[in-house]
Design a protein around this motif. Structure first.
Motif, mmCIF file in Angstrom:
data_model
loop_
_atom_site.group_PDB
_atom_site.id
_atom_site.type_symbol
_atom_site.label_atom_id
_atom_site.label_comp_id
_atom_site.label_asym_id
_atom_site.label_seq_id
_atom_site.Cartn_x
_atom_site.Cartn_y
_atom_site.Cartn_z
ATOM 1 N N PRO A 279 -35.186 -89.168 31.603
ATOM 2 C CA PRO A 279 -34.383 -87.935 31.544
ATOM 3 C C PRO A 279 -35.056 -86.871 30.691
ATOM 4 C CG PRO A 279 -33.406 -89.632 30.161
ATOM 5 C CD PRO A 279 -34.532 -90.290 30.905
ATOM 6 N N ALA B 257 -34.548 -82.752 28.894
ATOM 7 C CA ALA B 257 -33.702 -81.614 28.542
ATOM 8 C C ALA B 257 -34.550 -80.533 27.907
ATOM 9 C CB ALA B 257 -32.585 -82.032 27.577
ATOM 10 N N VAL C 201 -31.166 -85.557 24.648
ATOM 11 C CA VAL C 201 -31.329 -86.538 25.716
ATOM 12 C C VAL C 201 -31.722 -87.880 25.092
ATOM 13 C CG1 VAL C 201 -33.676 -85.695 26.129
ATOM 14 C CG2 VAL C 201 -32.543 -87.110 27.846
ATOM 15 N N THR D 245 -31.082 -82.639 31.947
ATOM 16 C CA THR D 245 -29.990 -82.245 31.051
ATOM 17 C C THR D 245 -28.754 -83.117 31.208
ATOM 18 O OG1 THR D 245 -30.837 -80.013 31.501
ATOM 19 C CG2 THR D 245 -28.903 -80.193 30.089
#
Length: 478
Positions: A96, A98, A112, A472
């Protein structure tokens, strides 16, 4: 501190780190210090990828100082291509990501857990041509304003506090006292450059890739990381006349605010509710007329029915940056580093007096802290065009912000957050919405309800531009 960039080989040799070799796929150097974990074979970068504890701890915090999600790495890009490379890398490995501007949100939006945070501050270049400014996402509005003023120009809309990043406020919306004339900051964007969740660098506008353009504006970083914005500029005044007008009751204040934002008499209209030692409240209108002087006072304020007023002439920049000195004081007192469970509600004009009046008795030092500010200012929703900046379904709405600070030994952040949620539910039942930069933990179902009729388009944009859902995650929207 671990840094992975074009200098990594020399740095590694000089520091005694074991260089295991050059990754044949990514062309990045793999060292003994970074040969484990998801970032063991990063691409060659112009900037720096950090995994040291201090960098990770900083990225696991924001202005709220309540939620803490620790990433595995922080990218300080040396170019936009660094962002492209690392988003592609993260997509390939299911990591992930961000983007982070100033980290001024309050509920983990730019955090994150176990992923990559991209610090956008290095992407801060500014180019001005005519009445357009091409601005890196990491540039501060304050810096942009200082660059445009020598040319007699200004961004049309500025937030109250201008030491915020351009990319950050465009991802949220960017509300300011000039809404009655120019809409929100997102309504003054001509073009965007962004890196999508698929790792593509794309330029978009209202006439080119419009679905992506409108999914980026107020899109909370869900479909792409804004890297550059082209903004509209307007002529800047040299001076302003700044009025604080006080009214006897809340309904008088809101009625005057609504009339003023509809008439365009002032260039800027906001307001505050100020608690008094005897338990009463002062209802203050903030109004600004560009280029006005004391000779204009009667014409501008004589028929408004204020019980009292103050007025002052200021240079335009001093007015725009008026919050900066206050923030410096708060920082010196330690207030800036305390938890800030802020609430930013958007209330319909038909219910604003009832909802605000019901909330005021609950706003005590124990529930808002000692340095809280209560904002109340009008919004002409007809001036707003960004679909994802959700507003009550009425011509006029109000931003009602409770800027709480958890003062030590007085206010509990968890209790403040619970109070935010309770007020949100009450306001939502009356047609209210919220401006999601504050502390309000919502479920995916809550978000679906928040976006209402634009949810299907937003969901489609997410699926299209962030197909693996890596961008995000901190807000829990999808």
């Amino acid at each position: 501190m671990h840094e992975f960039n074009r200098r990594s080989l020399m740095t590694g040799l000089m520091s005694g780190a074991l260089v295991l070799g050059l990754d044949p796929i990514t062309k990045g150097w793999v060292t003994g210090a970074n040969a484990a974990g998801p970032f063991d074979s990063v691409p060659a970068l112009d900037g720096t990828l950090r995994t040291d504890a201090a960098s990770l701890d900083a990225a696991a915090d924001d202005f709220g100082h309540i939620v803490h999600h620790r990433p595995l790495a922080v990218l300080e890009p040396g170019s936009v291509q660094d962002v492209v490379k690392m988003v592609k890398f993260c997509r390939r490995h299911g990591i992930p990501v961000a983007g982070r501007g100033q980290g001024h949100s309050t509920n983990g939006q730019s955090q994150v857990a176990g992923g990559l945070v991209i610090e956008l501050a290095p992407l801060s270049g500014i180019e001005i041509s005519g009445r357009r400014a091409s601005v890196g996402a990491g540039a501060l509005w304050n810096t942009l304003l200082q660059a445009t003023l020598p040319r007699g120009l200004t961004p049309p809309v500025l937030t109250d506090y201008i030491d915020l990043s351009v990319g950050g406020t465009l991802s949220a919306g960017g509300l300011g006292g000039q809404i009655g004339h120019h809409g929100a900051q997102v309504d003054n964007v001509l073009e965007l450059e962004a890196v999508t969740g698929a790792g593509r660098l794309v330029t978009c506008s209202p006439t080119s890739r419009a679905p992506l353009f409108y999914a980026l504006l107020s899109g909370r970083g869900q479909v792409g990381i804004i890297t550059r914005a082209t903004l509209r500029l307007v002529p800047a005044p040299e001076t302003v006349r700044y009025y604080n007008l006080f009214f006897a009751t809340l309904p008088e204040l809101t009625a005057v605010q609504r009339a003023l934002i509809g008439s365009g008499r002032f260039d800027y209209v906001e307001g505050q509710l100020q608690s008094q030692p005897d338990g009463t409240w002062k209802y203050m209108l903030e109004a600004v007329a560009y280029g006005a002087t004391a000779a204009d006072d009667a014409r501008l304020t004589g028929d408004l029915g204020a019980t009292s007023l103050t007025a002052a002439d200021q240079a335009y920049y001093d007015f725009a940056n008026r919050i900066g000195p206050i923030v410096d004081i708060l920082k010196s007192l330690g207030e800036w580093t305390r938890p800030h469970p802020w609430l930013d509600s958007l209330l319909p004009a038909s219910a604003v007096d009832e909802l605000v009046a019901g909330a005021l008795p609950t706003l005590t030092p124990a529930t808002v802290g000692f340095s809280a500010v209560i904002l109340l200012y009008p919004i002409d929703t007809a001036k707003l065009r960004a679909p994802l900046l959700r507003m009550p379904d009425e011509r006029y709405a109000y931003l009602f912000s409770i800027l709480r600070t958890a003062s030590p030994g007085v206010a509990d952040p968890a209790a403040m957050t619970a109070a935010n949620l309770a007020f949100y539910e009450t306001a939502r039942a009356r047609g209210g919405s919220w401006y999601p930069i504050g502390t309000l933990p919502l479920t995916p179902q809550d978000w679906k309800r928040h976006y209402g009729p634009v949810w299907p388009a937003f969901k489609l944009a997410k699926r299209t531009y962030d197909p693996d859902g890596i961008l995000t995650p901190g807000q829990g929207i999808f």
